[in-house]
Design a protein around this motif. Structure first.
Motif, PDB file in Angstrom:
ATOM      1  N   VAL A 180       0.840  -1.202   0.000  1.00  2.76           N
ATOM      2  CA  VAL A 180       0.000   0.000   0.000  1.00  2.76           C
ATOM      3  C   VAL A 180       0.872   1.248   0.000  1.00  2.76           C
ATOM      4  CG1 VAL A 180      -1.616   1.352   1.390  1.00  2.76           C
ATOM      5  CG2 VAL A 180      -2.005  -1.093   1.068  1.00  2.76           C
ATOM      6  N   LEU A 181       1.915   1.245   0.852  1.00  2.00           N
ATOM      7  CA  LEU A 181       2.809   2.401   0.918  1.00  2.00           C
ATOM      8  C   LEU A 181       3.443   2.700  -0.432  1.00  2.00           C
ATOM      9  CD1 LEU A 181       4.854   2.127   4.254  1.00  2.00           C
ATOM     10  CD2 LEU A 181       2.852   3.525   3.769  1.00  2.00           C
ATOM     11  N   MET A 182       3.801   1.623  -1.180  1.00  2.00           N
ATOM     12  CA  MET A 182       4.510   1.785  -2.449  1.00  2.00           C
ATOM     13  C   MET A 182       3.586   1.976  -3.641  1.00  2.00           C
ATOM     14  SD  MET A 182       7.778   1.913  -2.106  1.00  2.00           S
ATOM     15  CE  MET A 182       8.212   1.731  -3.841  1.00  2.00           C
ATOM     16  N   GLY A 183       2.264   2.003  -3.424  1.00  2.10           N
ATOM     17  CA  GLY A 183       1.339   2.192  -4.535  1.00  2.10           C
ATOM     18  C   GLY A 183       1.087   0.933  -5.333  1.00  2.10           C
ATOM     19  N   PRO A 243       4.084   2.126  -8.194  1.00  2.73           N
ATOM     20  CA  PRO A 243       5.419   2.192  -7.593  1.00  2.73           C
ATOM     21  C   PRO A 243       6.279   3.302  -8.199  1.00  2.73           C
ATOM     22  CG  PRO A 243       4.830  -0.093  -8.046  1.00  2.73           C
ATOM     23  CD  PRO A 243       3.779   0.766  -8.691  1.00  2.73           C
ATOM     24  N   ALA A 244       6.055   3.610  -9.484  1.00  2.00           N
ATOM     25  CA  ALA A 244       6.829   4.666 -10.126  1.00  2.00           C
ATOM     26  C   ALA A 244       6.632   6.004  -9.415  1.00  2.00           C
ATOM     27  CB  ALA A 244       6.434   4.785 -11.597  1.00  2.00           C
ATOM     28  N   GLU A 245       5.388   6.271  -8.979  1.00  2.00           N
ATOM     29  CA  GLU A 245       5.114   7.518  -8.263  1.00  2.00           C
ATOM     30  C   GLU A 245       5.825   7.529  -6.915  1.00  2.00           C
ATOM     31  OE1 GLU A 245       0.945   8.257  -7.954  1.00  2.00           O
ATOM     32  OE2 GLU A 245       0.598   8.248 -10.118  1.00  2.00           O
ATOM     33  N   ALA A 246       5.857   6.380  -6.253  1.00  2.00           N
ATOM     34  CA  ALA A 246       6.565   6.291  -4.966  1.00  2.00           C
ATOM     35  C   ALA A 246       8.059   6.507  -5.156  1.00  2.00           C
ATOM     36  CB  ALA A 246       6.298   4.929  -4.323  1.00  2.00           C
ATOM     37  N   LEU A 247       8.621   5.915  -6.212  1.00  2.00           N
ATOM     38  CA  LEU A 247      10.044   6.095  -6.497  1.00  2.00           C
ATOM     39  C   LEU A 247      10.360   7.559  -6.785  1.00  2.00           C
ATOM     40  CD1 LEU A 247      10.643   2.944  -8.734  1.00  2.00           C
ATOM     41  CD2 LEU A 247      11.653   3.357  -6.486  1.00  2.00           C
TER      42      LEU A 247
END
Length: 380
Positions: free
Chosen positions: A18-21, A42-46
């Motif tokens: 969830v944290l990583m999208g 995950p790309a947005e989290a990165l």
């Protein structure tokens, strides 16, 4: 460093997803540096400075270490050409900084699982993220490599990086963590400073009760005939002159540094890899084990070091993964006895406390710890 603790199925990996999208949350909020965020990938989290090292590795085996490290953010000459020389040089520099003895030009296929894990760790660190999530980063590496990782963590935190660290190894948590957070059965049950809780207290918080201390007394096998003997095992360039004896009811530990030949020896013993020489005796009688099928027939099972690549059929059901190595046991006159197989599956799910909504679910839908229990159930 905040240690995220909990048993198998507590919800740790789901929460991190969830944290990583990678997964959508039903409620709650996430803030990064005081700003509320809602990652859909995950790309947005990165891009926001959060990187994760998952317990399930997904390297590109036919790419080099350098290519894996910079995948999706390749360094370029001009607009259209990848600068392989620059990537190789930068990869060598960061591996040297972390003191990971891995050649940057080697293909992932030629590395061990432990080395591949160190590459994944390096990949996340190389992004220079502000927040680093480590989900069981030491599950496939030895103590020496773990200490190298801890040194890297201390370097990163000294530079201001925040780390969420997931591990079932309590010794690691007390060595590396500043704070702890505990999940149990999908709920937050407590947290605080690691200096304010002891080992027993943390275990009590994780499992919900006190556990008895079990002290193993040395076993005297006396004149008992060995159950298994390996004599004179050798494979050129991997291991040589290996002798090992295992008695009934005994646990024998195999120790060695990364690259010392432990996994190669076990695979050769099981028939997964060829050997140049070596004899196997079971209860004193020589037996020729050339393939895994020979070993299974002789009553030997192998829990491989990488459940994802070699331990499970991920798209098959939990039930199929439990019984697949012993299908003749559930057959009558060439036809499968579905009810007998089903009873056995239910029995093993209960015996190993495998958390699954249904035996028919694909095993890849389970958490990593429950997948490992399926591997053990199949071996039993």
């Amino acid at each position: 460093v905040n240690a995220l603790c909990g048993g198998n199925g507590a919800g740790k990996s789901t929460f991190l997803g969830v944290l990583m999208g990678m997964l959508r949350r039903d409620a709650g909020s996430v803030t990064v540096k005081g700003r509320e965020v809602n990652f859909s990938s995950p790309a947005e989290a990165l891009d926001a400075g959060i990187a994760i090292i998952t317990q399930e590795l997904s390297p590109f085996l036919d790419m080099t270490v350098a290519e894996n490290l910079y995948l999706g953010r390749e360094q370029r000459r001009g607009r259209f050409f990848v600068d392989d020389k620059c990537m190789l040089s930068d990869a060598e520099a960061i591996l040297a900084r972390l003191k990971f003895n891995i050649p940057a030009g080697a293909r992932l296929r030629d590395l061990s699982i432990a080395q591949a894990q160190l590459v994944e760790i390096t990949k996340a660190i190389s992004r220079r993220s502000d927040i680093l999530i480590m989900d069981e980063p030491t599950s496939a590496i030895g103590e020496r490599e773990a200490q190298m990782l801890f040194d890297a963590i201390r370097t990163l935190t000294a530079e201001g990086v925040g780390i969420i660290y997931v591990s079932h190894r309590l010794t690691e948590i007390f060595e590396i963590a500043d704070d702890y957070t505990v999940f149990r059965d999908g709920r937050f049950v407590g947290g605080g400073s690691i200096s304010e809780i002891d080992r027993k207290g943390l275990i009590r918080s994780i499992v919900g009760r006190d556990l008895l201390d079990h002290h193993r007394e040395p076993k005297d096998t006396g004149p008992q005939k060995p159950l298994l003997e390996a004599r004179g095992f050798a494979s050129k360039g991997k291991f040589a002159d290996i002798d090992m004896t295992v008695h009934a009811g005994e646990i024998v530990g195999i120790y060695g540094l990364l690259g010392s030949g432990r996994s190669e020896f076990v695979n050769a013993l099981y028939g997964n890899e060829p050997r140049d020489s070596g004899q196997v005796l079971i209860e004193g009688k020589p037996i020729d084990l050339k393939t895994p099928a020979d070993s299974i027939g002789a009553g030997i099972s192998l829990v491989t070091e990488d459940r994802k690549q070699t331990g499970l059929s991920l798209t098959a059901s939990v039930a199929h993964n439990i019984t697949v190595a012993n299908l003749p046991h559930y057959a009558r006159k060439g036809f499968m006895n579905g009810s007998a197989e089903g009873r056995s599956v239910v029995e093993h799910i209960k015996r190993f406390s495998i958390k699954t909504a249904s035996p028919d679910l694909p095993v890849q839908s389970l958490s990593g710890g429950n997948q490992q229990k399926v591997v053990l159930a199949r071996c039993v």
